[in-house]
Design a protein around this motif. Structure first.
Motif, PDB file in Angstrom:
ATOM      1  N   LEU A 159      32.276  16.645  36.414  1.00 25.71           N
ATOM      2  CA  LEU A 159      32.753  17.667  37.314  1.00 25.71           C
ATOM      3  C   LEU A 159      34.036  17.638  37.742  1.00 25.71           C
ATOM      4  O   LEU A 159      34.926  16.719  37.721  1.00 25.71           O
ATOM      5  CB  LEU A 159      31.578  17.546  38.607  1.00 25.71           C
ATOM      6  N   LYS A 160      34.656  19.069  38.343  1.00 24.22           N
ATOM      7  CA  LYS A 160      35.889  19.020  38.970  1.00 24.22           C
ATOM      8  C   LYS A 160      36.156  17.906  40.024  1.00 24.22           C
ATOM      9  O   LYS A 160      35.334  17.726  40.770  1.00 24.22           O
ATOM     10  CB  LYS A 160      36.283  20.360  39.475  1.00 24.22           C
ATOM     11  N   GLY A 161      37.395  17.080  39.943  1.00 19.95           N
ATOM     12  CA  GLY A 161      37.732  16.280  41.073  1.00 19.95           C
ATOM     13  C   GLY A 161      38.353  17.126  42.076  1.00 19.95           C
ATOM     14  O   GLY A 161      38.738  18.246  41.964  1.00 19.95           O
ATOM     15  N   GLY A 162      38.966  16.320  43.046  1.00 17.45           N
ATOM     16  CA  GLY A 162      39.612  17.070  44.195  1.00 17.45           C
ATOM     17  C   GLY A 162      39.942  15.879  45.114  1.00 17.45           C
ATOM     18  O   GLY A 162      40.136  14.551  44.875  1.00 17.45           O
ATOM     19  N   LEU A 163      40.720  16.440  46.314  1.00 17.86           N
ATOM     20  CA  LEU A 163      41.143  15.622  47.288  1.00 17.86           C
ATOM     21  C   LEU A 163      40.197  15.417  48.615  1.00 17.86           C
ATOM     22  O   LEU A 163      39.644  16.184  48.947  1.00 17.86           O
ATOM     23  CB  LEU A 163      42.433  16.290  47.783  1.00 17.86           C
ATOM     24  N   GLY A 164      39.712  14.170  48.659  1.00 17.07           N
ATOM     25  CA  GLY A 164      38.846  13.986  49.920  1.00 17.07           C
ATOM     26  C   GLY A 164      39.246  13.212  50.719  1.00 17.07           C
ATOM     27  O   GLY A 164      40.350  12.203  50.586  1.00 17.07           O
ATOM     28  N   SER A 165      38.473  13.075  52.064  1.00 18.61           N
ATOM     29  CA  SER A 165      38.954  12.271  53.037  1.00 18.61           C
ATOM     30  C   SER A 165      37.907  11.581  54.253  1.00 18.61           C
ATOM     31  O   SER A 165      36.850  12.651  53.922  1.00 18.61           O
ATOM     32  CB  SER A 165      40.266  12.901  54.173  1.00 18.61           C
ATOM     33  N   ALA A 166      37.772  10.726  54.687  1.00 14.69           N
ATOM     34  CA  ALA A 166      36.965  10.245  55.728  1.00 14.69           C
ATOM     35  C   ALA A 166      37.546   9.418  56.617  1.00 14.69           C
ATOM     36  O   ALA A 166      38.310   8.816  56.257  1.00 14.69           O
ATOM     37  CB  ALA A 166      35.675   9.739  54.695  1.00 14.69           C
ATOM     38  N   SER A 167      36.749   9.406  57.724  1.00 16.45           N
ATOM     39  CA  SER A 167      37.294   8.194  58.746  1.00 16.45           C
ATOM     40  C   SER A 167      36.082   7.688  59.427  1.00 16.45           C
ATOM     41  O   SER A 167      34.762   8.183  59.489  1.00 16.45           O
ATOM     42  CB  SER A 167      37.946   8.991  59.833  1.00 16.45           C
ATOM     43  N   ILE A 301      33.770   1.680  53.048  1.00 20.87           N
ATOM     44  CA  ILE A 301      32.821   2.793  53.325  1.00 20.87           C
ATOM     45  C   ILE A 301      33.644   4.068  53.250  1.00 20.87           C
ATOM     46  O   ILE A 301      33.238   4.945  52.611  1.00 20.87           O
ATOM     47  CB  ILE A 301      32.130   2.587  54.412  1.00 20.87           C
ATOM     48  N   VAL A 302      34.531   4.230  54.081  1.00 21.06           N
ATOM     49  CA  VAL A 302      35.356   5.531  54.191  1.00 21.06           C
ATOM     50  C   VAL A 302      36.095   5.915  52.954  1.00 21.06           C
ATOM     51  O   VAL A 302      36.191   6.916  52.455  1.00 21.06           O
ATOM     52  CB  VAL A 302      36.548   5.485  55.275  1.00 21.06           C
ATOM     53  N   THR A 303      36.209   4.882  52.042  1.00 18.73           N
ATOM     54  CA  THR A 303      36.914   5.193  50.717  1.00 18.73           C
ATOM     55  C   THR A 303      35.888   5.820  49.875  1.00 18.73           C
ATOM     56  O   THR A 303      36.001   6.850  49.316  1.00 18.73           O
ATOM     57  CB  THR A 303      37.434   4.080  49.981  1.00 18.73           C
ATOM     58  N   ALA A 304      34.890   5.222  49.905  1.00 20.67           N
ATOM     59  CA  ALA A 304      33.437   5.740  49.030  1.00 20.67           C
ATOM     60  C   ALA A 304      33.046   7.220  49.588  1.00 20.67           C
ATOM     61  O   ALA A 304      32.751   8.033  48.716  1.00 20.67           O
ATOM     62  CB  ALA A 304      32.378   4.820  49.198  1.00 20.67           C
ATOM     63  N   ARG A 305      32.941   7.304  50.854  1.00 18.67           N
ATOM     64  CA  ARG A 305      32.789   8.677  51.472  1.00 18.67           C
ATOM     65  C   ARG A 305      34.122   9.758  50.981  1.00 18.67           C
ATOM     66  O   ARG A 305      33.645  10.900  50.604  1.00 18.67           O
ATOM     67  CB  ARG A 305      32.758   8.649  52.869  1.00 18.67           C
ATOM     68  N   ALA A 306      35.073   9.641  51.116  1.00 20.04           N
ATOM     69  CA  ALA A 306      36.282  10.197  50.800  1.00 20.04           C
ATOM     70  C   ALA A 306      36.334  10.799  49.274  1.00 20.04           C
ATOM     71  O   ALA A 306      36.570  12.035  48.971  1.00 20.04           O
ATOM     72  CB  ALA A 306      37.647   9.567  51.034  1.00 20.04           C
ATOM     73  N   ILE A 307      35.747   9.761  48.455  1.00 18.16           N
ATOM     74  CA  ILE A 307      35.843  10.089  46.959  1.00 18.16           C
ATOM     75  C   ILE A 307      34.680  11.118  46.947  1.00 18.16           C
ATOM     76  O   ILE A 307      34.827  12.175  46.023  1.00 18.16           O
ATOM     77  CB  ILE A 307      35.615   9.075  46.160  1.00 18.16           C
ATOM     78  N   ALA A 308      33.464  10.963  47.328  1.00 18.24           N
ATOM     79  CA  ALA A 308      32.421  12.119  47.100  1.00 18.24           C
ATOM     80  C   ALA A 308      32.809  13.398  47.686  1.00 18.24           C
ATOM     81  O   ALA A 308      32.464  14.642  47.310  1.00 18.24           O
ATOM     82  CB  ALA A 308      31.054  11.456  47.829  1.00 18.24           C
ATOM     83  N   ARG A 309      33.404  13.275  49.105  1.00 21.08           N
ATOM     84  CA  ARG A 309      33.956  14.709  49.590  1.00 21.08           C
ATOM     85  C   ARG A 309      35.045  15.457  48.669  1.00 21.08           C
ATOM     86  O   ARG A 309      34.820  16.539  48.696  1.00 21.08           O
ATOM     87  CB  ARG A 309      34.463  14.321  50.945  1.00 21.08           C
ATOM     88  N   GLY A 310      35.820  14.400  48.086  1.00 23.14           N
ATOM     89  CA  GLY A 310      36.925  15.148  47.151  1.00 23.14           C
ATOM     90  C   GLY A 310      36.146  16.069  45.991  1.00 23.14           C
ATOM     91  O   GLY A 310      36.521  17.041  45.673  1.00 23.14           O
ATOM     92  N   VAL A 311      35.022  15.537  45.560  1.00 22.57           N
ATOM     93  CA  VAL A 311      34.439  16.101  44.339  1.00 22.57           C
ATOM     94  C   VAL A 311      33.538  17.126  44.953  1.00 22.57           C
ATOM     95  O   VAL A 311      33.532  18.372  44.503  1.00 22.57           O
ATOM     96  CB  VAL A 311      33.472  15.003  43.582  1.00 22.57           C
ATOM     97  N   TYR A 312      32.836  17.007  46.047  1.00 20.82           N
ATOM     98  CA  TYR A 312      32.201  18.167  46.908  1.00 20.82           C
ATOM     99  C   TYR A 312      32.752  19.131  47.126  1.00 20.82           C
ATOM    100  O   TYR A 312      32.370  20.429  46.978  1.00 20.82           O
ATOM    101  CB  TYR A 312      30.991  17.280  47.979  1.00 20.82           C
ATOM    102  N   GLU A 313      33.910  19.155  47.547  1.00 18.49           N
ATOM    103  CA  GLU A 313      34.867  20.154  48.202  1.00 18.49           C
ATOM    104  C   GLU A 313      35.429  20.881  47.229  1.00 18.49           C
ATOM    105  O   GLU A 313      36.276  21.904  47.451  1.00 18.49           O
ATOM    106  CB  GLU A 313      35.769  19.723  49.349  1.00 18.49           C
ATOM    107  N   ALA A 314      35.584  20.445  45.757  1.00 21.75           N
ATOM    108  CA  ALA A 314      36.594  21.139  44.982  1.00 21.75           C
ATOM    109  C   ALA A 314      35.912  22.499  44.452  1.00 21.75           C
ATOM    110  O   ALA A 314      34.868  22.569  44.430  1.00 21.75           O
ATOM    111  CB  ALA A 314      36.779  20.009  43.914  1.00 21.75           C
ATOM    112  N   ALA A 315      36.996  23.113  44.069  1.00 21.42           N
ATOM    113  CA  ALA A 315      36.602  24.569  43.466  1.00 21.42           C
ATOM    114  C   ALA A 315      37.456  24.232  41.953  1.00 21.42           C
ATOM    115  O   ALA A 315      38.607  23.754  41.668  1.00 21.42           O
ATOM    116  CB  ALA A 315      37.175  25.556  44.093  1.00 21.42           C
ATOM    117  N   ALA A 316      36.692  25.021  40.762  1.00 22.34           N
ATOM    118  CA  ALA A 316      37.332  25.102  39.640  1.00 22.34           C
ATOM    119  C   ALA A 316      38.386  25.881  39.601  1.00 22.34           C
ATOM    120  O   ALA A 316      38.816  26.547  40.507  1.00 22.34           O
ATOM    121  CB  ALA A 316      36.317  25.823  38.639  1.00 22.34           C
TER     122      ALA A 316
END
Length: 331
Positions: A159-167, A301-316
């Motif tokens: 899937l398309k990747g992207g930039l994610g963040s979490a705190s 934990i915040v790194t794992a969450r940020a990675i998922a958010r980066g993919v979830y928020e990405a657009a093609a």
């Protein structure tokens, strides 16, 4: 203290700025510190690209950095740190050497040259200017996620990747946050479904709330990778407001890689350049070792969450045959 917004800028004294070019299919993200931050980092991928990464070793003399840069463009993208450095120099920032100040700006790059964007930029790459633009755009408060900045051209195996963040916040009020540009050789999702490897760590449906699949099949854990003749790289940073030594900050970068390995399967492949920076703004002292161990735990934990958010928020990307995003596939 303001409430958490689930972004890197939840750390006081940290600004984030993006430069995004959808036609190019690439971009730059600048992380700028109000005051020099103690910094380190760890490279575990087999094909990394970076600038000023050697000085991050705990044994090196320079302890603090003025900014960190994440960029697309593969080796061409290394020009971006020069643009951020120029911006910092213009406002009088930098490590004092005699009567000269030298801004310290480590950088990591990811490979996004084959994503369909127009890379015919002529003699000079655009990344120095994009680095300066990202510096000028750096601000506190909310910032965009997904197909922006260093995550603009990012892709994964599926899937398309992207930039994610979490705190997150520790039990004694120390804050830690991650920012990650997800361009993995492997996959952030399980098999062909919508579930993220990071699902056990999800907070408040931040990447869809799908949880884990009821059962795992052999296909779910089979190798999914972009290919043997391509390079990838997931790059990012974890930042805390705690008072830490350079050796302790280095330990945070190692724990951030644990988060990467929990969020992407497989991670740290020979063709990945996986790099995680770490930094401490030194605003709040720790009481004891238990405080530091909790920060280490949350770095994962915040790194794992940020990675998922980066993919979830990405657009093609708006290019022909662009890789589909999570939302294209799963709504």
């Amino acid at each position: 203290m303001p409430a958490l917004t689930n972004l890197l800028t939840d750390i006081d004294g940290v600004s984030v700025g993006h430069a995004t070019d959808l036609a190019l299919g690439s971009g730059v993200t600048a992380i700028v510190f109000d005051e020099p931050a103690v910094a380190s980092g760890t490279v575990l991928g087999g094909a990394p690209g970076g600038r000023e990464t050697a000085l991050l070793d705990p044994s090196m003399v320079v302890e603090a950095v003025d900014a960190l840069v994440l960029s697309g463009g593969s080796a061409f993208g290394l020009d971006a740190a020069g643009g951020v450095q120029a911006g910092l120099r213009s406002i009088g920032r930098g490590f004092q050497v005699g009567n000269v100040r030298v801004p310290i700006v480590p950088q990591a790059i990811l490979m996004d040259l084959l994503n369909g964007g127009n890379k015919d930029w002529g003699l000079q790459s655009p990344y120095r200017d994009m680095g300066y633009d990202a510096f000028k755009a750096a601000a506190k408060g909310p910032f965009e996620l997904g197909t922006v900045g260093a995550g603009t051209g990012a892709t994964t195996a599926t899937l398309k990747g992207g930039l994610g963040s979490a705190s997150a916040e520790t039990s004694r009020g120390h804050r830690i946050a991650a920012i990650v540009a997800v361009n993995a050789m492997g996959s952030a999702t399980i098999g062909t479904g919508p579930h993220f490897w990071s699902a056990p760590f999800e907070q408040e449906g931040e990447f869809g709330g799908k949880g884990m699949p009821q059962n795992f099949t052999a296909s779910d854990i089979a190798l999914r990778a972009k290919g043997v003749n391509l390079t990838a790289t997931t790059i990012g940073a974890v930042v805390t407001d705690a008072v830490l030594s350079k050796a302790q900050v280095h330990r945070l970068s190692i724990l951030a890689h644990d988060g990467l390995a929990r969020a992407v399967l497989p991670a740290h492949l020979p063709a990945d350049g996986d790099t995680m920076f770490s930094a401490a703004t030194r605003a709040k002292p720790l009481a004891d070792l238990a405080d530091f161990m909790e920060l280490c735990h949350l770095a994962t934990i915040v790194t794992a969450r940020a990675i998922a958010r980066g993919v979830y928020e990405a657009a093609a990307l708006p290019v022909e045959n662009a890789q589909a995003s999570w939302r294209d596939r799963f709504g």
